[in-house]
Design a protein around this motif. Structure first.
Motif, PDB file in Angstrom:
ATOM      1  N   ALA A 198      70.395  36.203 -14.467  1.00 11.70           N
ATOM      2  CA  ALA A 198      71.711  35.883 -13.906  1.00 11.70           C
ATOM      3  C   ALA A 198      71.743  34.440 -13.390  1.00 11.70           C
ATOM      4  N   LEU A 199      70.628  33.993 -12.784  1.00 13.93           N
ATOM      5  CA  LEU A 199      70.539  32.605 -12.302  1.00 13.93           C
ATOM      6  C   LEU A 199      70.643  31.614 -13.455  1.00 13.93           C
ATOM      7  N   HIS A 200      69.951  31.921 -14.545  1.00 13.37           N
ATOM      8  CA  HIS A 200      69.936  31.010 -15.688  1.00 13.37           C
ATOM      9  C   HIS A 200      71.318  30.874 -16.335  1.00 13.37           C
ATOM     10  N   LEU A 201      72.048  31.972 -16.351  1.00 12.77           N
ATOM     11  CA  LEU A 201      73.252  32.024 -17.177  1.00 12.77           C
ATOM     12  C   LEU A 201      74.562  31.743 -16.447  1.00 12.77           C
ATOM     13  N   VAL A 242      77.561  30.745  -8.123  1.00 17.01           N
ATOM     14  CA  VAL A 242      77.129  32.144  -8.066  1.00 17.01           C
ATOM     15  C   VAL A 242      75.693  32.342  -7.560  1.00 17.01           C
ATOM     16  N   PRO A 243      74.673  31.594  -8.030  1.00 21.78           N
ATOM     17  CA  PRO A 243      73.284  32.016  -7.894  1.00 21.78           C
ATOM     18  C   PRO A 243      72.817  32.552  -6.550  1.00 21.78           C
ATOM     19  N   HIS A 244      73.068  31.826  -5.445  1.00 21.20           N
ATOM     20  CA  HIS A 244      72.487  32.286  -4.183  1.00 21.20           C
ATOM     21  C   HIS A 244      73.255  33.436  -3.565  1.00 21.20           C
ATOM     22  N   GLY A 260      83.696  38.414 -11.540  1.00 18.31           N
ATOM     23  CA  GLY A 260      84.299  38.076 -12.831  1.00 18.31           C
ATOM     24  C   GLY A 260      83.406  37.181 -13.669  1.00 18.31           C
ATOM     25  N   ILE A 261      82.727  36.233 -13.007  1.00 16.96           N
ATOM     26  CA  ILE A 261      81.831  35.316 -13.728  1.00 16.96           C
ATOM     27  C   ILE A 261      80.628  36.071 -14.291  1.00 16.96           C
ATOM     28  N   ILE A 262      80.065  36.958 -13.477  1.00 17.03           N
ATOM     29  CA  ILE A 262      78.882  37.725 -13.918  1.00 17.03           C
ATOM     30  C   ILE A 262      79.234  38.652 -15.091  1.00 17.03           C
ATOM     31  N   ILE A 263      80.397  39.282 -15.022  1.00 17.93           N
ATOM     32  CA  ILE A 263      80.793  40.189 -16.103  1.00 17.93           C
ATOM     33  C   ILE A 263      81.173  39.390 -17.350  1.00 17.93           C
ATOM     34  N   GLY A 264      81.929  38.309 -17.165  1.00 17.87           N
ATOM     35  CA  GLY A 264      82.327  37.468 -18.297  1.00 17.87           C
ATOM     36  C   GLY A 264      83.473  38.076 -19.100  1.00 17.87           C
ATOM     37  N   LYS A 265      83.970  37.292 -20.051  1.00 21.10           N
ATOM     38  CA  LYS A 265      85.065  37.763 -20.901  1.00 21.10           C
ATOM     39  C   LYS A 265      84.605  38.939 -21.745  1.00 21.10           C
ATOM     40  N   GLN A 266      85.337  40.043 -21.642  1.00 22.08           N
ATOM     41  CA  GLN A 266      85.015  41.277 -22.385  1.00 22.08           C
ATOM     42  C   GLN A 266      83.570  41.738 -22.152  1.00 22.08           C
ATOM     43  N   GLY A 267      83.046  41.417 -20.954  1.00 21.04           N
ATOM     44  CA  GLY A 267      81.697  41.879 -20.588  1.00 21.04           C
ATOM     45  C   GLY A 267      80.560  41.132 -21.258  1.00 21.04           C
ATOM     46  N   LYS A 268      80.874  39.979 -21.891  1.00 24.54           N
ATOM     47  CA  LYS A 268      79.844  39.279 -22.674  1.00 24.54           C
ATOM     48  C   LYS A 268      78.696  38.736 -21.816  1.00 24.54           C
ATOM     49  N   GLU A 275      74.718  39.724 -21.999  1.00 28.41           N
ATOM     50  CA  GLU A 275      73.678  38.728 -22.280  1.00 28.41           C
ATOM     51  C   GLU A 275      72.590  38.749 -21.202  1.00 28.41           C
ATOM     52  N   ILE A 276      72.997  38.907 -19.940  1.00 24.83           N
ATOM     53  CA  ILE A 276      72.015  39.036 -18.851  1.00 24.83           C
ATOM     54  C   ILE A 276      71.107  40.233 -19.123  1.00 24.83           C
ATOM     55  N   GLY A 277      71.740  41.362 -19.474  1.00 20.70           N
ATOM     56  CA  GLY A 277      70.982  42.586 -19.749  1.00 20.70           C
ATOM     57  C   GLY A 277      70.046  42.439 -20.932  1.00 20.70           C
ATOM     58  N   LYS A 278      70.537  41.780 -21.987  1.00 19.01           N
ATOM     59  CA  LYS A 278      69.726  41.604 -23.202  1.00 19.01           C
ATOM     60  C   LYS A 278      68.465  40.792 -22.919  1.00 19.01           C
ATOM     61  N   ARG A 279      68.653  39.669 -22.185  1.00 20.19           N
ATOM     62  CA  ARG A 279      67.499  38.808 -21.880  1.00 20.19           C
ATOM     63  C   ARG A 279      66.534  39.463 -20.891  1.00 20.19           C
ATOM     64  N   ALA A 280      67.092  40.148 -19.877  1.00 20.35           N
ATOM     65  CA  ALA A 280      66.238  40.810 -18.882  1.00 20.35           C
ATOM     66  C   ALA A 280      65.417  41.925 -19.529  1.00 20.35           C
ATOM     67  N   ARG A 281      66.058  42.668 -20.458  1.00 23.09           N
ATOM     68  CA  ARG A 281      65.367  43.804 -21.096  1.00 23.09           C
ATOM     69  C   ARG A 281      64.103  43.349 -21.825  1.00 23.09           C
ATOM     70  N   ILE A 282      64.161  42.185 -22.463  1.00 24.39           N
ATOM     71  CA  ILE A 282      62.990  41.677 -23.199  1.00 24.39           C
ATOM     72  C   ILE A 282      61.815  41.452 -22.243  1.00 24.39           C
ATOM     73  N   ASP A 283      62.089  40.783 -21.092  1.00 22.41           N
ATOM     74  CA  ASP A 283      61.029  40.529 -20.105  1.00 22.41           C
ATOM     75  C   ASP A 283      60.521  41.822 -19.473  1.00 22.41           C
ATOM     76  N   ILE A 284      61.437  42.758 -19.211  1.00 27.23           N
ATOM     77  CA  ILE A 284      61.031  44.027 -18.587  1.00 27.23           C
ATOM     78  C   ILE A 284      60.159  44.831 -19.547  1.00 27.23           C
ATOM     79  N   GLU A 285      60.497  44.801 -20.834  1.00 26.63           N
ATOM     80  CA  GLU A 285      59.671  45.499 -21.828  1.00 26.63           C
ATOM     81  C   GLU A 285      58.275  44.887 -21.897  1.00 26.63           C
ATOM     82  N   ASN A 286      58.195  43.561 -21.810  1.00 26.47           N
ATOM     83  CA  ASN A 286      56.880  42.894 -21.793  1.00 26.47           C
ATOM     84  C   ASN A 286      56.078  43.297 -20.567  1.00 26.47           C
TER      85      ASN A 286
END
Length: 304
Positions: A204-207, A212-214, A246-254, A258-269
Motif C-alpha cells: 500500500a505504501l509503494h502504490l 495516504v502512507p502514514h 477511495g485512493i486505496i480502493i481505486g477506480k473499480q477496485g483496481k 494490485e495491492i493484494g496481488k503484490r502482497a500475495r506473492i511476498d506472503i506466499e514466499n
C-alpha cells in the motif's frame, strides 16, 4: 545447529538506529537473507521494533530495527520515538546508520546527544556508499568523528552488499560470550501474522500517493491453513479519511486488487504455501492520535 554448550560462542542484541530512510530495514533484510522488515522510499516506514536473528557457527546476532528518529506530530510518532530511544538501554551494541548521500543533519545531532547518555559500544555505519564518489567519504567521516568517539566506522552498501560481511566480523568482536537464544533456523521473533500485515502495508505504501502512507494500518482479521494447504488470509487496511479509502480502493477496485496481488506473492514466499488473500478497507478517523486504537493495531508501549 545448537551451540548452547559452546563456551566460546557469542551472542548479543544489536540496535540499528538512525534518521528515517537511511536503509536500516534494507540492511536487516540483507543480513537475514529474507524480507522481515518492510522497505519503502517513504520515511517512517518501521513502526515497531523488528527483531531479526542471524545465526552462524560462531555467534548469534539479534538485530533490533527501530523506527527512524524524527520530530513526532501525533501519538503514534511519540510511540515510535520512545521505541527507538528505549532500545539503546537494552542492547550490547548500537549501529548508528547514516546515509552517505545526505551529510550531517539536525536529526543526527539529536541522536548523538542520546548516544552520549549510554555506555554501549557504538559503530557509525555509513550506508549507500555506492551512491557517492569515493573522494566524498573521508570528509563525511571526519564530520561525524568530530562529534562522537565511535568505536568503529564502517562504510557499507546494504543494497549491493558491499562491506556487510566485514561489518558482521567487527560486530562479532564486540559481542559478549553467551548462549544461542533462538534456534538456528529462526529469523525473527515476530509471529507470522505481524509480518503478513507488514507486507500488505508495504505494498500500500509503494502504490499510493503521498497523503495516504502514514495513515495506513493493517489488521489481520483471520489467517488459517485449509486442508488443501492454501492459507486463507483476511485483512483490513485502516485509513483515517474517506478520501484515503477511495485512493486505496481505486477506480473499480483496481488499486486494492494490485495491492493484494503484490502482497500475495511476498506472503506466499514467506509461508511457502499458496495464499488466498481477501482485503477490505475501513475508515477510523484520526486513529494515530487515539491510544485505544493504537493498542488495537499493535502499538503497545508497555511492551517496550
Amino acid at each position: 545447529m545448537n551451540n548452547l554448550g559452546n563456551e566460546n560462542y557469542k551472542s548479543g542484541f544489536i540496535s540499528i538506529i538512525g534518521r528515517p530512510n537511511v536503509g536500516k530495514s534494507t540492511f536487516l533484510n540483507r543480513v537475514i537473507g529474507q524480507k522481515i522488515a518492510i522497505m519503502s522510499d517513504k520515511p517512517q516506514t518501521t513502526r515497531n521494533k523488528v527483531q531479526g536473528v542471524y545465526t552462524t557457527d560462531k555467534a548469534q546476532f539479534i538485530f533490533i530495527d527501530t523506527p527512524g528518529i524524527h520530530k513526532p506530530k501525533h501519538k503514534l510518532g511519540d510511540f515510535m520515538i520512545k521505541v527507538a530511544q528505549n532500545t539503546l538501554k537494552e542492547v550490547d551494541l548500537v549501529l548508528f546508520m547514516v546515509n552517505a548521500q545526505e551529510g550531517f543533519g539536525r536529526g543526527d545531532e539529536f541522536i548523538i546527544e542520546k548516544l552520549k547518555e549510554v555506555n554501549t559500544p557504538v559503530f557509525l555505519v555509513i550506508n549507500k556508499i555506492d551512491q557517492i564518489h569515493p573522494d566524498e567519504l573521508l570528509p563525511f567521516i571526519d564530520e561525524y568523528r568530530s562529534r562522537f568517539d565511535f568505536d568503529e566506522i564502517v562504510p557499507i552498501s546494504a543494497l549491493e552488499g558491499n562491506n556487510v560481511e566485514r561489518l558482521l566480523e567487527l560486530i562479532t568482536n564486540y559481542l559478549p560470550e553467551g548462549p544461542q537464544y533462538y534456534p538456528a533456523d529462526q529469523v525473527t521473533d515476530h509471529p507470522e501474522r505481524f509480518i503478513v500485515s507488514e507486507l500488505i502495508r508495504e505494498k500500500a505504501l509503494h502504490l499510493t500517493r503521498e497523503e495516504v502512507p502514514h495513515s495506513i494500518a493493517v489488521v489481520i482479521d483471520k489467517m488459517e491453513r485449509k486442508e488443501n494447504d492454501v492459507v486463507h488470509v483476511m485483512a483490513t487496511i485502516v485509513v483515517e479519511r474517506d478520501s484515503q479509502k477511495g485512493i486505496i480502493i481505486g477506480k473499480q477496485g483496481k488499486m486494492l486488487k494490485e495491492i493484494g496481488k503484490r502482497a500475495r506473492i511476498d506472503i506466499e514466499n514467506l509461508l511457502g504455501s499458496k495464499v488466498f488473500l481477501e482485503l477490505w478497507v475501513k475508515v477510523q478517523k484520526d486513529w494515530r492520535n487515539k491510544l485505544s486504537q493504537l493498542r488495537d493495531f499493535g502499538f503497545r508501549e508497555d511492551e517496550y
